[in-house]
Design an enzyme around this catalytic site. Structure first.
Site, mmCIF file in Angstrom:
data_model
loop_
_atom_site.group_PDB
_atom_site.id
_atom_site.type_symbol
_atom_site.label_atom_id
_atom_site.label_comp_id
_atom_site.label_asym_id
_atom_site.label_seq_id
_atom_site.Cartn_x
_atom_site.Cartn_y
_atom_site.Cartn_z
ATOM 1 N N GLU A 197 -4.160 1.941 -6.008
ATOM 2 C CA GLU A 197 -5.593 1.655 -5.960
ATOM 3 C C GLU A 197 -6.139 2.325 -4.709
ATOM 4 O O GLU A 197 -5.383 2.770 -3.851
ATOM 5 C CB GLU A 197 -5.836 0.135 -5.853
ATOM 6 C CG GLU A 197 -5.172 -0.447 -4.610
ATOM 7 C CD GLU A 197 -5.724 -1.769 -4.113
ATOM 8 O OE1 GLU A 197 -6.161 -2.577 -4.932
ATOM 9 O OE2 GLU A 197 -5.697 -1.977 -2.880
ATOM 10 N N SER A 205 -3.551 -5.002 -4.839
ATOM 11 C CA SER A 205 -2.514 -4.078 -5.334
ATOM 12 C C SER A 205 -1.239 -4.811 -5.731
ATOM 13 O O SER A 205 -0.423 -4.284 -6.481
ATOM 14 C CB SER A 205 -2.205 -3.016 -4.273
ATOM 15 O OG SER A 205 -1.269 -3.483 -3.326
ATOM 16 N N GLY A 231 -8.334 -9.039 -0.571
ATOM 17 C CA GLY A 231 -7.899 -7.984 0.330
ATOM 18 C C GLY A 231 -7.308 -6.813 -0.427
ATOM 19 O O GLY A 231 -7.040 -6.887 -1.633
ATOM 20 N N CYS A 232 -7.108 -5.718 0.295
ATOM 21 C CA CYS A 232 -6.617 -4.492 -0.340
ATOM 22 C C CYS A 232 -5.168 -4.662 -0.793
ATOM 23 O O CYS A 232 -4.838 -4.368 -1.945
ATOM 24 C CB CYS A 232 -6.768 -3.311 0.610
ATOM 25 S SG CYS A 232 -6.106 -3.557 2.262
ATOM 26 N N TYR A 233 -4.307 -5.130 0.113
ATOM 27 C CA TYR A 233 -2.922 -5.344 -0.313
ATOM 28 C C TYR A 233 -2.845 -6.381 -1.431
ATOM 29 O O TYR A 233 -2.153 -6.164 -2.437
ATOM 30 C CB TYR A 233 -2.057 -5.778 0.874
ATOM 31 C CG TYR A 233 -1.740 -4.690 1.867
ATOM 32 C CD1 TYR A 233 -1.089 -3.524 1.465
ATOM 33 C CD2 TYR A 233 -2.068 -4.808 3.209
ATOM 34 C CE1 TYR A 233 -0.778 -2.528 2.376
ATOM 35 C CE2 TYR A 233 -1.763 -3.812 4.128
ATOM 36 C CZ TYR A 233 -1.116 -2.678 3.713
ATOM 37 O OH TYR A 233 -0.803 -1.689 4.613
#
Lengths: 351, 351, 351, 351
Positions: free
Chosen positions: A321, A161, A156-158
């Site tokens: 990101e 990061s 996932g995106c979070y």
């Protein structure tokens, strides 16, 4: 040089799918065999996404309804799934059975434990037997496993990061894993292309707001990977925020240092050096430099910096990101490159 | 009803000064006697700020150079200082000697200790004898002292957003003060009207970035007030971020609970109830609700919410305010209202 | 000083209704008797609009379903309609029959001709007999008629931004009405609070696009009023654009001068002087100055400037207003003030 | 396949220079031999532009002071000038004398007439003898001349957005050239990286404003090219506006039709077909479709659409481009491709 690879993008009408198609248009070794969307089937890709007009790769390509048989006929070798959670799993199985490699951008196969999946996603896992073989698609960590994977669970995106700055530090034992607090700030594209009134321009512009705390779904995969890295169960506090930008996540992480703050900086630099010296996409900015989302938007880079807060004996990590890039689409393409033996940067060196 | 109060705005050409003038235009008990700016002296206020055209209060009012004698002649009773740090102190002294009350929006008189001032601001305090009598202008905490003050040190934008949610919780001893980590997200107006390339539209738009950590200047006054509230020396980690918005600060605070997470919510609600039940401008949103800057922009409100993270036994606090409002200009006007015996909300109940 | 006036806001859940409620909260002579919304009935106004928390005027006020009988019982004297086109007309009639004055912010009663209504709105007018008595609520033009009106048809946002700069010039015969071309640029709030994917943050941010040309619905009322002013049938070209802002319309108008460009500037200044010297809300910026939406956002002002393009013998007019303010809500309040004999600026002098 | 071409970017610290470097990083046939900037000389390109970190092409490349001798030593064959107006001309001459081809992104060589240059730029032309050989770098119009040019005068951002939609229509005589009115809306990057207070984030965000009318400098080259196309002297009205976006210009053009509006649409379509059927970067959207800047940002595309306003017998044209792309940097690269015989799309097919 071998043949190009024929791929399908399944569920391409949302923001992740759109960004993925955009990336594939510029990938020299990929042929887009088909693009599927139930809601847009029959329309030209360039009518739905006028931005793509002029690309030879999709000029007359229509959206089609998703259909494994059809994909086989078209010679699809790999399928990117840009589908909602839960839906992806139901597609992954027949695709894999049909010998098509799956790079799933949803959360469906990211967790190793079906119990934790159920706890965080509120329903039993739809294909638990596939969890075992799925590889968490973070090439900086699982590069070797990705090479042989049939099923990639792209992070996932979070999580991306949070994990990329934290993992090397945790592995070296430089911080106390029980003290990790994370504040993440995401662009609105991370919320998806949903007709939710709270995502209208006038509701997001000139607004900043926390949401989803204390138990955002992404927390489950973050904690899974942090626990593996630190070889103990790790639970963290995580607060995401929605910001008025189109692209990017900035993450700030607080954690108590386990070592003397005066000597820790060299250890941190060394930990990142070891973890990322061969990585094309992790840019270690160094001490005292913070990530800025505008420097990574529409790229596969993640920028990492840190400061030592010697007044409180804490380490503060910073990352930036693109949530649709390294946080979703381009990270999936990076895994694709690893699988097919292309250079990791193939089609991904954008600035 | 008595006479209106004649006020001066000293240093009105920046964002704080502009917002202050805007507020005073709408305050029914204030007469703007003069507005000063070295750089704009001679120009009409409405030429510098075309937004104010049409207000009878400044229609033909020119900026003048700052001059205490002139202010006395104009009958000025109170002066708002919207000057850079360091400059404000040099104006405060002659104004007070001339019998003019001073509401200073700079950081010059916020710290009780000249040593800490020097540590954080890099120079000896220019008027240390005034530190003793200055009152920290947070009316929710220092209301009684403000009533009699000649010199108000109006709090900073970040400090207000951190202190109002934290103070009642610390006073009740609900959290461990050694574990406080703060992530604040500010609009670009907080950086001031400086011709710094990094503040150009294209540098801030589509950007999110941390800065100023680990030792932002505002940390000094935050820690001073937290220490007073918890009756022990408190040091915290504080990371501010710059966001692409015109107005508002959202702050997210992490701290370890000292009590059982299952019963703490009622204690938190009670702490806020006791602290703010008579406050016109603190809006306690309750558990599970987060502040949103768009709900407080151009107001004097601060919104406070919280969640209990029982997985980690932490409390997560959320606040939202306007950095130029409750974080600067309107908070100064609130102190003014307290000093002159007007209702606290006089001229400040904007939505 | 007489009693305050009890008003209803009918259809208050959209952006126009929300802005209207916001303005009424700050109007010293208005009591909000009720606020209606079919979709939000039963919820507190402050739950739907957290921004309004802390206002004594709506603290415990719930939305109710719209009901004329109920309004009568509550003592409502005037009703603001913030309803979709077509729906407003069906409410106006029973309200007027019940002796309640109606200030309608929709387009339902703006056109004098039912035929033109049908041409532009695609359906027969729902209450043609009321068209005759409705007064076009542009106080700068129809002030006297507004005083006695039972039914105000408050002008649209684009029309206000086009008419106020153009009418005095046309009345003086300074331009050729057949040559008028208008480019208007509106904030996203003008599109309403609709869950249309094209209005999501990521679709509007970093985007500029024309739409609705060549026959936007607002064109009908623009041409009606221009024709009345120039005593001949006027047809114009009008292109609206959607911009990534929350508030404001900027309008640029091109027209051929009928007089020598060298002497026309004084005539233009005189035309505006005559038209607006007693107007509180039209700010004539003068020659060579262009309107900027940031100077009028959240106000009832409209700023007007112009340049003479002597190379082409054209006049270029520029205006700026808030589409939800002078273009909708506050203009309605201005008509309300005229009707009830309050100063035109009562409750509207915001900056 | 021949050798790659060694290029210099002269004056690379502004927005145009930065975008140009970004494009060159992704161009497979270009080697960046040097990047010059007086103000940044000695710093690494990746320190000034952290976004470019990770590119093998500039990894250790420092800015150098501009120096023709040095460029020759480095083997530079072509130089892109991203310099302020007036400065560019003084560099072009020695570069050309040294046998280096020049692609000048400034306005210095765009006008054929030194008199008109002086009229619009307020000073005599610094190198009038070069005006004759300079080629206006609009490849869709001057492709053949560009092939052999030593000096390319790459068009301005506004001119490109006005000329590409207008030229084919004017050439076919479909509109009256005396009636052209243009409203252009530009992103803030078009104003350059100047520390002008009016370009700060808080001044541009939530703002729309006209500027520069009626005699913006770009008007001179627009009228030059329109006059050539229509074989008569053309003067137009042109109003640029500044918008809160990072990228893109949308242009809306009004002009009286010379033909019957009922039959003109096919003629317009045919005119564009003839002009652009072999063009890779002009995307003709067709009738009733408007350009949207978000579809062209960071590309070399220009999107063109139109509507027939049969009520007024006018044609309304719409275009969208990236002001730093097709309006500056990528258009210069397109000319470069033409000169060196690469496919027109080489290194430019971004989406």
């Amino acid at each position: 040089m071998g043949e190009n690879v024929k791929v399908a993008v399944v569920g391409a009408s949302g923001y992740t799918g759109q960004e993925l198609v955009r990336l594939l248009l510029q990938h020299p070794r990929i042929e887009i065999a088909c693009v599927t969307s139930r809601s847009e089937a029959g329309r030209l890709v360039t009518d739905v996404f006028p931005r793509f007009k002029g690309s030879p790769k999709v000029n007359d390509l229509p959206f089609i309804a998703p259909d494994v048989e059809k994909m086989k006929q078209l010679g699809v070798e790999a399928a990117f799934l840009a589908l909602p959670h839960g839906v992806a799993a139901s597609f992954a199985e027949p695709l894999i059975d049909a010998g098509i490699r799956v790079i799933d951008l949803s959360a469906d196969f990211r967790l190793r434990s079906p119990e934790i999946y159920e706890e965080f996603y509120g329903a039993p896992h739809p294909a638990p037997h596939l969890l075992e073989e799925a590889v968490y698609g973070l090439p900086e960590v699982y590069g070797e496993q990705i090479e042989k994977a049939r099923l990639i669970a792209s992070p996932g995106c979070y999580p991306t990061s949070v994990l990329l700055p934290l993992l090397p530090i945790l592995k070296e034992g430089l911080i106390n894993p029980e003290t990790i607090c994370v504040s993440s700030m995401s662009s609105a594209s991370g919320a998806g292309k949903k007709t939710d009134p709270s995502l209208l321009f006038c509701e997001v512009n000139e607004s900043v707001r926390a949401y989803g705390a204390p138990k955002h779904r992404h927390l489950s995969e973050i904690e899974q990977e942090l626990s593996l890295a630190s070889q103990q169960e790790v639970k963290i506090s995580f607060v995401p925020h929605l910001l008025p930008t189109n692209a990017g996540i900035a993450t700030t992480i607080f954690a108590d240092l386990k070592t003397d703050p005066q000597h820790v900086s060299a250890l941190i630099a060394a930990a990142y050096q070891e973890a990322y010296e061969n990585s094309s996409f992790v840019r270690v900015l160094g001490e005292g430099v913070f990530g800025d989302t505008k420097n990574v938007a529409r790229t596969n880079f993640v920028d990492i910096g840190w400061v030592i807060d010697d007044r409180t004996n804490r380490l503060i990590l910073s990352s930036a990101e693109d949530n649709l890039g390294k946080g979703a689409g381009s990270q999936g393409v990076q895994s694709f490159n690893v699988i097919y033996g292309f250079p990791e940067t193939e089609g991904l060196l954008h600035f």
